[in-house]
Design an enzyme around this catalytic site. Structure first.
Site, mmCIF file in Angstrom:
data_model
loop_
_atom_site.group_PDB
_atom_site.id
_atom_site.type_symbol
_atom_site.label_atom_id
_atom_site.label_comp_id
_atom_site.label_asym_id
_atom_site.label_seq_id
_atom_site.Cartn_x
_atom_site.Cartn_y
_atom_site.Cartn_z
ATOM 1 N N LYS A 95 0.843 -1.203 0.000
ATOM 2 C CA LYS A 95 0.000 0.000 0.000
ATOM 3 C C LYS A 95 0.874 1.248 0.000
ATOM 4 O O LYS A 95 0.591 2.224 -0.707
ATOM 5 C CB LYS A 95 -0.955 -0.027 1.212
ATOM 6 C CG LYS A 95 -2.061 -1.061 1.044
ATOM 7 C CD LYS A 95 -2.844 -1.338 2.316
ATOM 8 C CE LYS A 95 -3.761 -2.543 2.111
ATOM 9 N NZ LYS A 95 -4.455 -2.987 3.334
ATOM 10 N N GLN A 133 -4.904 -1.994 9.714
ATOM 11 C CA GLN A 133 -4.707 -3.278 9.023
ATOM 12 C C GLN A 133 -5.254 -4.423 9.888
ATOM 13 O O GLN A 133 -4.889 -4.557 11.054
ATOM 14 C CB GLN A 133 -3.211 -3.492 8.717
ATOM 15 C CG GLN A 133 -2.910 -4.735 7.920
ATOM 16 C CD GLN A 133 -3.489 -4.706 6.495
ATOM 17 O OE1 GLN A 133 -3.377 -3.711 5.791
ATOM 18 N NE2 GLN A 133 -4.125 -5.796 6.092
ATOM 19 N N ASP A 171 -11.090 2.340 4.089
ATOM 20 C CA ASP A 171 -11.303 0.901 3.931
ATOM 21 C C ASP A 171 -12.798 0.598 3.781
ATOM 22 O O ASP A 171 -13.175 -0.516 3.408
ATOM 23 C CB ASP A 171 -10.766 0.143 5.160
ATOM 24 C CG ASP A 171 -9.501 -0.660 4.847
ATOM 25 O OD1 ASP A 171 -9.226 -0.878 3.656
ATOM 26 O OD2 ASP A 171 -8.798 -1.050 5.804
#
Ligand code: NAP
Length: 291
Positions: free
Chosen positions: A52, A96, A119
């Site tokens: 990322k 994450q 997200d």
């Protein structure tokens, strides 16, 4: 059979994003900024976060990784989330997953400002997505839909079987594909670990989205000729290579590909599309904040 090349498609989208970012910067705008919180030492999570960061750099974003030890308390993580919510330099951030067992993931996700939730996991974004309202759509389903669109795959009126019902892949992609929208209008069946005779459903499917996390679950005799197959699964299988592992999807590619009209490879299919969708969400968050 046509390969749904997520690597090439995402590279093309990434360069479009980079051009848009440079245009923003030229008129005095700020580069989009993505922060990732990484708790613990999980190898796969570290790789995802590193990828990322690399994608952010390629698109002209600034990015940062907040690394916290596996022993981090839920309270300390919530404090970090609150700090990022309030930081005007941060356009979007992700935590994450998975988190260490002692931390309640839902509590952490609910603490994220929905306007920075790139997200798309916050209940507000999930709810808005389900209603077809503007929202951050979580990166993997967003990436799948984009890939189908980019290849001009007809979804309207087709029967789509989704294997898996997780909150981050199975259920949102099933919802998106059933919406009255472009890359929607499918008749969707969701299968999971309690589904009896899964092959009965997959053999009737025009489109199959495999998101189980079971290596090579979908075999050649479980699909019909001409099926479109999207393999979301990523399982690390240990081997004697330099990396120490290779990636395997949920589809027995060699058996299924000859019968498929379109199919994603693993790696190089859904994975890169997920990352570029995160960039798209972050760019959108930055534009929302700057306007
Ligand atoms: P998850 O939360 O573990 O969910 C797996 C789903 O598959 C569950 O609904 C489970 O059913 C179902 N399932 C598991 N074994 C099954 C079986 N033998 N038969 C039928 N159903 C079965 O996984 P996830 O987070 O959705 O991820 C799925 C896979 O996609 C993983 O390999 C993950 O690494 C990968 N992934 C890839 C990306 C990417 O960017 N490419 C992104 C996210 C995830 P129950 O609900 O009944 O337990």
């Amino acid at each position: 059979m046509i390969l749904l090349d997520g690597k090439a498609t995402s590279a093309r989208i990434k360069s479009q994003i980079a051009a848009q970012v440079e245009a923003m910067v030229q008129v005095g705008g700020k580069r989009p900024h993505l922060t990732a919180i990484l708790v613990g030492e999980d190898g796969a999570s570290k790789t995802y976060v590193a990828n990322k960061e690399k994608a952010c750099a390629a698109a002209g974003f600034t990015s940062e990784v907040v690394r916290m030890p596996a022993t981090t308390s839920e309270e300390a993580l919530l404090n970090e989330v609150a700090r990022l919510n309030a930081d005007p330099d941060v356009d979007g951030f992700i935590v994450q997953l998975p988190l260490p067992r002692h931390i309640n993931e839902n509590r952490v996700i609910e603490a994220i400002d929905p306007r920075k939730d790139v997200d798309g996991f916050h209940p507000e974004n999930v709810g808005r997505m389900m209603l077809g309202l503007p929202s951050f759509i979580s990166a993997t389903p967003f990436g799948i839909v984009t890939l189908l669109e980019e290849y001009g795959i007809e979804t309207s009126g087709r029967h789509c079987v989704v294997l898996g019902r997780s909150n981050i892949v199975g259920r949102p992609i099933a919802n998106l594909l059933s919406q009255k929208a472009k890359a929607g209008d499918c008749t969707v069946t969701i299968c999971h670990s309690r589904t009896k005779e899964i092959a009965k459903y997959t053999r009737e499917a025009d489109i199959i989205i495999a998101a189980l996390g079971v290596p090579e679950f979908l075999k050649g005799d479980m699909v019909k000729e001409g099926v479109v197959v999207v393999d979301v699964g990523i399982t690390r299988i240990a081997d004697s290579s330099e990396k120490g592992y290779h990636l395997v999807g949920d589809v027995a590619f060699d058996e299924v590909a000859p019968k498929a009209s379109y199919i994603t490879p693993v790696p190089g299919g859904v994975g890169p599309m997920t990352i570029v969708s995160l960039l798209k969400n972050t760019l959108k968050a930055a534009i929302n904040r700057q306007s």
